[in-house]
Motif scaffolding. Structure first.
Motif, PDB file in Angstrom:
ATOM      1  N   LEU A  39       0.636  -1.224  -0.314  1.00  0.00           N
ATOM      2  CA  LEU A  39       0.226   0.103   0.633  1.00  0.00           C
ATOM      3  C   LEU A  39       0.955   1.027  -0.401  1.00  0.00           C
ATOM      4  O   LEU A  39       2.018   1.755   0.527  1.00  0.00           O
ATOM      5  CB  LEU A  39      -0.634   0.147   1.222  1.00  0.00           C
ATOM      6  CG  LEU A  39      -1.858   1.173   1.413  1.00  0.00           C
ATOM      7  CD1 LEU A  39      -2.719   0.885  -0.095  1.00  0.00           C
ATOM      8  CD2 LEU A  39      -2.483   0.948   2.535  1.00  0.00           C
ATOM      9  N   VAL A  40       0.673   2.062  -0.952  1.00  0.00           N
ATOM     10  CA  VAL A  40       1.268   3.285  -0.840  1.00  0.00           C
ATOM     11  C   VAL A  40       0.795   4.473  -0.678  1.00  0.00           C
ATOM     12  O   VAL A  40      -0.020   4.648  -1.500  1.00  0.00           O
ATOM     13  CB  VAL A  40       1.765   3.606  -2.517  1.00  0.00           C
ATOM     14  CG1 VAL A  40       2.311   5.243  -2.815  1.00  0.00           C
ATOM     15  CG2 VAL A  40       2.925   2.117  -2.667  1.00  0.00           C
ATOM     16  N   VAL A  41       0.896   5.012   0.164  1.00  0.00           N
ATOM     17  CA  VAL A  41       0.026   5.669   0.708  1.00  0.00           C
ATOM     18  C   VAL A  41       0.459   7.866   0.114  1.00  0.00           C
ATOM     19  O   VAL A  41       1.703   7.406   0.454  1.00  0.00           O
ATOM     20  CB  VAL A  41      -0.233   6.385   3.048  1.00  0.00           C
ATOM     21  CG1 VAL A  41      -0.651   7.612   3.262  1.00  0.00           C
ATOM     22  CG2 VAL A  41      -0.291   4.734   2.632  1.00  0.00           C
ATOM     23  N   ARG A  42       0.348   8.213  -0.155  1.00  0.00           N
ATOM     24  CA  ARG A  42       0.488   9.961  -0.183  1.00  0.00           C
ATOM     25  C   ARG A  42      -0.582  10.510   0.015  1.00  0.00           C
ATOM     26  O   ARG A  42      -1.702  10.388   0.612  1.00  0.00           O
ATOM     27  CB  ARG A  42       0.382  10.210  -2.167  1.00  0.00           C
ATOM     28  CG  ARG A  42       1.566   9.314  -2.850  1.00  0.00           C
ATOM     29  CD  ARG A  42       1.972   9.317  -3.455  1.00  0.00           C
ATOM     30  NE  ARG A  42       3.471   8.652  -4.374  1.00  0.00           N
ATOM     31  CZ  ARG A  42       3.092   8.560  -5.589  1.00  0.00           C
ATOM     32  NH1 ARG A  42       2.872   9.838  -7.119  1.00  0.00           N
ATOM     33  NH2 ARG A  42       4.858   8.070  -6.402  1.00  0.00           N
ATOM     34  N   GLU A  43      -0.168  12.441  -0.354  1.00  0.00           N
ATOM     35  CA  GLU A  43      -1.750  12.922   1.105  1.00  0.00           C
ATOM     36  C   GLU A  43      -2.668  13.178  -0.142  1.00  0.00           C
ATOM     37  O   GLU A  43      -3.876  13.355   0.545  1.00  0.00           O
ATOM     38  CB  GLU A  43      -0.526  14.322   1.000  1.00  0.00           C
ATOM     39  CG  GLU A  43       0.769  14.405   1.393  1.00  0.00           C
ATOM     40  CD  GLU A  43       1.709  15.680   1.487  1.00  0.00           C
ATOM     41  OE1 GLU A  43       0.565  16.701   0.429  1.00  0.00           O
ATOM     42  OE2 GLU A  43       2.233  16.451   1.866  1.00  0.00           O
ATOM     43  N   ASP A  44      -3.023  12.738  -1.202  1.00  0.00           N
ATOM     44  CA  ASP A  44      -3.545  12.800  -2.258  1.00  0.00           C
ATOM     45  C   ASP A  44      -4.420  11.818  -2.477  1.00  0.00           C
ATOM     46  O   ASP A  44      -5.614  11.461  -3.645  1.00  0.00           O
ATOM     47  CB  ASP A  44      -4.068  13.993  -3.050  1.00  0.00           C
ATOM     48  CG  ASP A  44      -3.503  13.196  -3.763  1.00  0.00           C
ATOM     49  OD1 ASP A  44      -1.903  12.597  -3.876  1.00  0.00           O
ATOM     50  OD2 ASP A  44      -2.585  14.016  -5.797  1.00  0.00           O
ATOM     51  N   SER A  45      -3.800  10.817  -2.421  1.00  0.00           N
ATOM     52  CA  SER A  45      -4.262   8.515  -2.887  1.00  0.00           C
ATOM     53  C   SER A  45      -3.965   7.924  -1.659  1.00  0.00           C
ATOM     54  O   SER A  45      -2.841   8.085  -1.106  1.00  0.00           O
ATOM     55  CB  SER A  45      -3.540   8.155  -4.373  1.00  0.00           C
ATOM     56  OG  SER A  45      -2.464   8.632  -4.572  1.00  0.00           O
ATOM     57  N   LEU A  46      -4.354   6.874  -1.852  1.00  0.00           N
ATOM     58  CA  LEU A  46      -4.369   5.742  -1.905  1.00  0.00           C
ATOM     59  C   LEU A  46      -4.086   4.114  -2.802  1.00  0.00           C
ATOM     60  O   LEU A  46      -4.722   4.553  -2.907  1.00  0.00           O
ATOM     61  CB  LEU A  46      -4.892   4.538  -0.188  1.00  0.00           C
ATOM     62  CG  LEU A  46      -5.169   5.751   1.010  1.00  0.00           C
ATOM     63  CD1 LEU A  46      -6.602   5.175   2.041  1.00  0.00           C
ATOM     64  CD2 LEU A  46      -3.830   5.942   1.882  1.00  0.00           C
TER      65      LEU A  46
END
Length: 199
Positions: A50-57
């Motif tokens: 799982l790659v977590v970014r400010e605007d998306s998962l």
């Protein structure tokens, strides 16, 4: 963290699949060579990161834990995002990439779209010592392709015996890891032993 998904393939898209897990559809980006082997309606067990970014998962999926570990190692290199890491894995099996890094073969790495010679050299330098060697020299993708039909048959047999689809898929994956060249009967026996040990 979502580390593994098991369910039915709802749709196959250019760079990934939608998997139905308990009535929820998860889009998972997978290496291109895996996309070509998947079909709607088939059963799929896949290891995920799982790659977590400010605007998306975003979920990225792989045939086994070794491939996922290589993906995570690639992402630790400055300038290598998840999409480029998947592109590298789409081009090289984990053990092939290890050989490229160990031999310093930057030219081979430039086969990946978006990687020039300088970037290839930087990636190799940064990956040195980060790719732990698998206990098997057999390419995981080759195992997956060669045994997909057998694995599906064994999974369906286990479901027919009363096991849940998720348990069946996990048991078959464990059986494949232990006996990658096993026949349907051998894989079924190994899967049943694995399921029995969990009771």
């Amino acid at each position: 963290m979502i580390a593994h998904l098991a369910g039915e393939v709802l749709s196959v898209q250019p760079h990934g699949v939608v998997i139905d897990v308990g009535g929820m559809g998860f889009f998972v980006t997978v290496p291109d060579r895996e996309v070509s082997t998947l079909t709607p309606g088939s059963r799929l067990g896949i290891f995920t990161s799982l790659v977590v970014r400010e605007d998306s998962l975003s979920l990225f999926g792989f045939v086994d834990e070794d491939e996922r570990d290589v993906f995570d190692a690639l992402r630790s290199v400055s300038g290598v995002g998840p999409k480029l890491a998947v592109a590298i894995i789409s081009t090289f099996e984990p053990n092939e990439l290890r050989r490229v890094v160990d031999s310093g073969d930057a030219l081979s790495l430039t086969r990946v779209p978006g990687i020039g010679k300088k970037n290839a050299q930087r990636i190799i330098v940064n990956l040195d010592g980060k790719l732990a060697h698998s206990t098997s020299d057999t390419p995981s993708g080759a195992i997956r392709s060669a045994h997909r039909a057998v694995a599906d048959d064994v999974t369906q047999a286990l479901v027919g015996l009363g096991w849940s689809e998720q348990d069946a898929l996990g048991a078959v994956q464990s059986a494949l890891n232990a006996r990658p060249e096993g026949s349907s009967a051998e894989l079924l026996k190994a899967a049943l032993q694995f399921l029995g040990s969990r009771r």
